[in-house]
Design a protein around this motif. Structure first.
Motif, PDB file in Angstrom:
ATOM      1  N   ALA A 168     -11.993   6.522  14.918  1.00 14.57           N
ATOM      2  CA  ALA A 168     -11.187   6.693  13.712  1.00 14.57           C
ATOM      3  C   ALA A 168     -11.997   7.533  12.734  1.00 14.57           C
ATOM      4  O   ALA A 168     -13.111   7.168  12.381  1.00 14.57           O
ATOM      5  CB  ALA A 168     -10.832   5.344  13.102  1.00 14.57           C
ATOM      6  N   ASP A 169     -11.443   8.652  12.324  1.00 11.83           N
ATOM      7  CA  ASP A 169     -12.120   9.507  11.354  1.00 11.83           C
ATOM      8  C   ASP A 169     -11.647   9.121   9.967  1.00 11.83           C
ATOM      9  O   ASP A 169     -10.513   9.376   9.589  1.00 11.83           O
ATOM     10  CB  ASP A 169     -11.817  10.976  11.640  1.00 11.83           C
ATOM     11  CG  ASP A 169     -12.524  11.919  10.675  1.00 11.83           C
ATOM     12  OD1 ASP A 169     -13.356  11.441   9.858  1.00 11.83           O
ATOM     13  OD2 ASP A 169     -12.257  13.126  10.740  1.00 11.83           O
ATOM     14  N   LEU A 170     -12.537   8.475   9.223  1.00 15.08           N
ATOM     15  CA  LEU A 170     -12.212   8.026   7.872  1.00 15.08           C
ATOM     16  C   LEU A 170     -12.896   8.888   6.818  1.00 15.08           C
ATOM     17  O   LEU A 170     -12.877   8.557   5.638  1.00 15.08           O
ATOM     18  CB  LEU A 170     -12.635   6.558   7.707  1.00 15.08           C
ATOM     19  CG  LEU A 170     -11.997   5.586   8.702  1.00 15.08           C
ATOM     20  CD1 LEU A 170     -12.641   4.205   8.597  1.00 15.08           C
ATOM     21  CD2 LEU A 170     -10.506   5.501   8.480  1.00 15.08           C
ATOM     22  N   SER A 171     -13.467  10.007   7.241  1.00 11.98           N
ATOM     23  CA  SER A 171     -14.266  10.829   6.327  1.00 11.98           C
ATOM     24  C   SER A 171     -13.449  11.528   5.250  1.00 11.98           C
ATOM     25  O   SER A 171     -13.993  11.917   4.220  1.00 11.98           O
ATOM     26  CB  SER A 171     -15.071  11.870   7.111  1.00 11.98           C
ATOM     27  OG  SER A 171     -14.207  12.752   7.800  1.00 11.98           O
ATOM     28  N   ASP A 172     -12.143  11.665   5.449  1.00 13.64           N
ATOM     29  CA  ASP A 172     -11.322  12.345   4.446  1.00 13.64           C
ATOM     30  C   ASP A 172     -10.545  11.380   3.554  1.00 13.64           C
ATOM     31  O   ASP A 172      -9.775  11.799   2.704  1.00 13.64           O
ATOM     32  CB  ASP A 172     -10.372  13.333   5.119  1.00 13.64           C
ATOM     33  CG  ASP A 172      -9.367  12.665   6.042  1.00 13.64           C
ATOM     34  OD1 ASP A 172      -9.592  11.498   6.429  1.00 13.64           O
ATOM     35  OD2 ASP A 172      -8.354  13.299   6.384  1.00 13.64           O
ATOM     36  N   VAL A 173     -10.755  10.074   3.724  1.00 11.13           N
ATOM     37  CA  VAL A 173     -10.090   9.092   2.874  1.00 11.13           C
ATOM     38  C   VAL A 173     -10.641   9.238   1.455  1.00 11.13           C
ATOM     39  O   VAL A 173     -11.852   9.260   1.247  1.00 11.13           O
ATOM     40  CB  VAL A 173     -10.317   7.655   3.402  1.00 11.13           C
ATOM     41  CG1 VAL A 173      -9.793   6.626   2.426  1.00 11.13           C
ATOM     42  CG2 VAL A 173      -9.672   7.491   4.772  1.00 11.13           C
ATOM     43  N   ALA A 174      -9.749   9.351   0.485  1.00  7.43           N
ATOM     44  CA  ALA A 174     -10.161   9.539  -0.914  1.00  7.43           C
ATOM     45  C   ALA A 174     -10.787   8.267  -1.467  1.00  7.43           C
ATOM     46  O   ALA A 174     -10.190   7.192  -1.411  1.00  7.43           O
ATOM     47  CB  ALA A 174      -8.961   9.938  -1.762  1.00  7.43           C
ATOM     48  N   PRO A 194       0.812  -1.215   0.000  1.00  6.21           N
ATOM     49  CA  PRO A 194       0.000   0.000   0.000  1.00  6.21           C
ATOM     50  C   PRO A 194       0.850   1.272   0.000  1.00  6.21           C
ATOM     51  O   PRO A 194       1.952   1.291   0.539  1.00  6.21           O
ATOM     52  CB  PRO A 194      -0.822  -0.111   1.282  1.00  6.21           C
ATOM     53  CG  PRO A 194      -0.142  -1.118   2.127  1.00  6.21           C
ATOM     54  CD  PRO A 194       0.684  -1.984   1.223  1.00  6.21           C
ATOM     55  N   THR A 195       0.307   2.299  -0.621  1.00  2.16           N
ATOM     56  CA  THR A 195       0.932   3.626  -0.572  1.00  2.16           C
ATOM     57  C   THR A 195       0.751   4.175   0.843  1.00  2.16           C
ATOM     58  O   THR A 195      -0.059   3.653   1.621  1.00  2.16           O
ATOM     59  CB  THR A 195       0.245   4.571  -1.575  1.00  2.16           C
ATOM     60  OG1 THR A 195      -1.112   4.754  -1.146  1.00  2.16           O
ATOM     61  CG2 THR A 195       0.282   4.016  -2.997  1.00  2.16           C
ATOM     62  N   PRO A 196       1.441   5.251   1.200  1.00  2.00           N
ATOM     63  CA  PRO A 196       1.244   5.838   2.536  1.00  2.00           C
ATOM     64  C   PRO A 196      -0.219   6.239   2.794  1.00  2.00           C
ATOM     65  O   PRO A 196      -0.718   6.069   3.913  1.00  2.00           O
ATOM     66  CB  PRO A 196       2.171   7.065   2.522  1.00  2.00           C
ATOM     67  CG  PRO A 196       3.264   6.686   1.559  1.00  2.00           C
ATOM     68  CD  PRO A 196       2.571   5.884   0.491  1.00  2.00           C
ATOM     69  N   GLU A 197      -0.910   6.745   1.772  1.00  7.63           N
ATOM     70  CA  GLU A 197      -2.315   7.132   1.945  1.00  7.63           C
ATOM     71  C   GLU A 197      -3.191   5.910   2.214  1.00  7.63           C
ATOM     72  O   GLU A 197      -4.094   5.951   3.058  1.00  7.63           O
ATOM     73  CB  GLU A 197      -2.843   7.867   0.702  1.00  7.63           C
ATOM     74  CG  GLU A 197      -2.192   9.196   0.435  1.00  7.63           C
ATOM     75  CD  GLU A 197      -0.838   9.089  -0.290  1.00  7.63           C
ATOM     76  OE1 GLU A 197      -0.111  10.095  -0.294  1.00  7.63           O
ATOM     77  OE2 GLU A 197      -0.500   8.022  -0.831  1.00  7.63           O
ATOM     78  N   ILE A 198      -2.944   4.837   1.504  1.00  8.97           N
ATOM     79  CA  ILE A 198      -3.712   3.605   1.697  1.00  8.97           C
ATOM     80  C   ILE A 198      -3.373   2.995   3.050  1.00  8.97           C
ATOM     81  O   ILE A 198      -4.252   2.506   3.763  1.00  8.97           O
ATOM     82  CB  ILE A 198      -3.475   2.609   0.545  1.00  8.97           C
ATOM     83  CG1 ILE A 198      -3.901   3.222  -0.795  1.00  8.97           C
ATOM     84  CG2 ILE A 198      -4.195   1.296   0.813  1.00  8.97           C
ATOM     85  CD1 ILE A 198      -5.349   3.685  -0.868  1.00  8.97           C
ATOM     86  N   GLU A 199      -2.104   3.034   3.433  1.00 14.43           N
ATOM     87  CA  GLU A 199      -1.693   2.527   4.747  1.00 14.43           C
ATOM     88  C   GLU A 199      -2.403   3.290   5.867  1.00 14.43           C
ATOM     89  O   GLU A 199      -2.854   2.694   6.853  1.00 14.43           O
ATOM     90  CB  GLU A 199      -0.174   2.634   4.905  1.00 14.43           C
ATOM     91  CG  GLU A 199       0.365   1.860   6.094  1.00 14.43           C
ATOM     92  CD  GLU A 199       0.166   0.365   5.987  1.00 14.43           C
ATOM     93  OE1 GLU A 199      -0.379  -0.228   6.953  1.00 14.43           O
ATOM     94  OE2 GLU A 199       0.523  -0.233   4.967  1.00 14.43           O
ATOM     95  N   ALA A 200      -2.550   4.605   5.714  1.00 13.36           N
ATOM     96  CA  ALA A 200      -3.276   5.403   6.716  1.00 13.36           C
ATOM     97  C   ALA A 200      -4.742   4.983   6.782  1.00 13.36           C
ATOM     98  O   ALA A 200      -5.325   4.887   7.872  1.00 13.36           O
ATOM     99  CB  ALA A 200      -3.154   6.891   6.391  1.00 13.36           C
ATOM    100  N   ALA A 201      -5.359   4.705   5.628  1.00 11.04           N
ATOM    101  CA  ALA A 201      -6.746   4.237   5.604  1.00 11.04           C
ATOM    102  C   ALA A 201      -6.854   2.875   6.288  1.00 11.04           C
ATOM    103  O   ALA A 201      -7.796   2.638   7.067  1.00 11.04           O
ATOM    104  CB  ALA A 201      -7.263   4.161   4.173  1.00 11.04           C
ATOM    105  N   ILE A 202      -5.905   1.992   6.022  1.00 12.96           N
ATOM    106  CA  ILE A 202      -5.899   0.665   6.652  1.00 12.96           C
ATOM    107  C   ILE A 202      -5.784   0.810   8.161  1.00 12.96           C
ATOM    108  O   ILE A 202      -6.508   0.148   8.925  1.00 12.96           O
ATOM    109  CB  ILE A 202      -4.759  -0.208   6.080  1.00 12.96           C
ATOM    110  CG1 ILE A 202      -5.071  -0.600   4.638  1.00 12.96           C
ATOM    111  CG2 ILE A 202      -4.518  -1.440   6.958  1.00 12.96           C
ATOM    112  CD1 ILE A 202      -3.906  -1.260   3.901  1.00 12.96           C
ATOM    113  N   ASP A 203      -4.895   1.683   8.625  1.00 14.86           N
ATOM    114  CA  ASP A 203      -4.751   1.908  10.066  1.00 14.86           C
ATOM    115  C   ASP A 203      -6.064   2.388  10.677  1.00 14.86           C
ATOM    116  O   ASP A 203      -6.442   1.963  11.770  1.00 14.86           O
ATOM    117  CB  ASP A 203      -3.635   2.923  10.343  1.00 14.86           C
ATOM    118  CG  ASP A 203      -2.246   2.369  10.055  1.00 14.86           C
ATOM    119  OD1 ASP A 203      -2.092   1.128   9.930  1.00 14.86           O
ATOM    120  OD2 ASP A 203      -1.307   3.189   9.940  1.00 14.86           O
ATOM    121  N   GLY A 204      -6.776   3.267   9.965  1.00 15.37           N
ATOM    122  CA  GLY A 204      -8.071   3.743  10.444  1.00 15.37           C
ATOM    123  C   GLY A 204      -9.105   2.634  10.498  1.00 15.37           C
ATOM    124  O   GLY A 204      -9.888   2.539  11.449  1.00 15.37           O
TER     125      GLY A 204
END
Length: 191
Positions: free
Chosen positions: A74-80, A54-64
């Motif tokens: 976990a605020d996932l509202s800004d995940v693209a 995963p890219t860093p952005e995807i890794e952050a989404a996975i962590d969430g």
């Protein structure tokens, strides 16, 4: 369309999967009983996806996603999200559903009304039944009717609406407990 990628990751509910493209996440598959089933369901939806890191952005989404499934805020509202393949009505419904706070619920009728389409309750239900973004578009927070927490979710694998709402504390008003998080079915009614 661009190239799509996916990865499988561990959570407290089992091995989940996520797929993405250049414009954002295209899908989340919650855990099935076995990892091979999780992969199979994700790849049926995104046959062109290739497994990769995963890219860093995807890794952050996975962590969430992992945090949410552990019962942590976990605020996932800004995940693209890449909604290019989503119909306009469903896109509007998903955008609205993403604003429902953790621990709260609305009904299909509430969503239809807020979309200015109070007669479109069935359309809301159909859109949510096709939600490819499990947890990122928290359709588990939208109930068919007030108090109706049964049922599985689109891309939900073995995870039920009741279980997710229990993890988030929406059913108890007191936050999740270990017993809630491990529960697979609602308690039997005593009245």
């Amino acid at each position: 369309m661009g190239e799509r990628a996916y990865t499988v990751f561990d959570t407290v509910v089992g091995r989940c999967a996520i797929a993405w493209g250049v414009a954002g996440i295209v899908g989340v598959q919650l855990a099935e009983a076995r990892e091979i089933e999780t992969r199979r369901h994700l790849l049926r939806r995104f046959p062109d996806a290739r497994e990769t890191r995963p890219t860093p952005e995807i890794e952050a989404a996975i962590d969430g996603l992992k945090a949410l499934l552990r019962g942590e805020p976990a605020d996932l509202s800004d995940v693209a999200l890449d909604m290019a393949d989503v119909l306009p009505f469903a896109r509007r419904a998903y955008q609205l559903v993403r604003t429902i706070p953790r621990g709260e619920t609305l009904t299909f009728a509430d969503i239809a009304s807020r979309l200015g389409a109070s007669g479109a309750v069935l359309s809301v239900g159909q859109a949510l039944a096709k939600n490819p973004f499990a947890l990122l578009v928290p359709c588990h927070r939208v109930l068919p009717a007030r108090g109706e927490t049964s049922g599985t979710l689109a891309c939900g694998g073995i995870v039920s609406r009741y279980r997710l709402l229990s993890i988030e504390g929406a059913l108890t008003g007191r936050g999740p407990t270990l017993l809630d998080a491990l529960s697979f079915a609602p308690p039997r009614s005593t009245g």
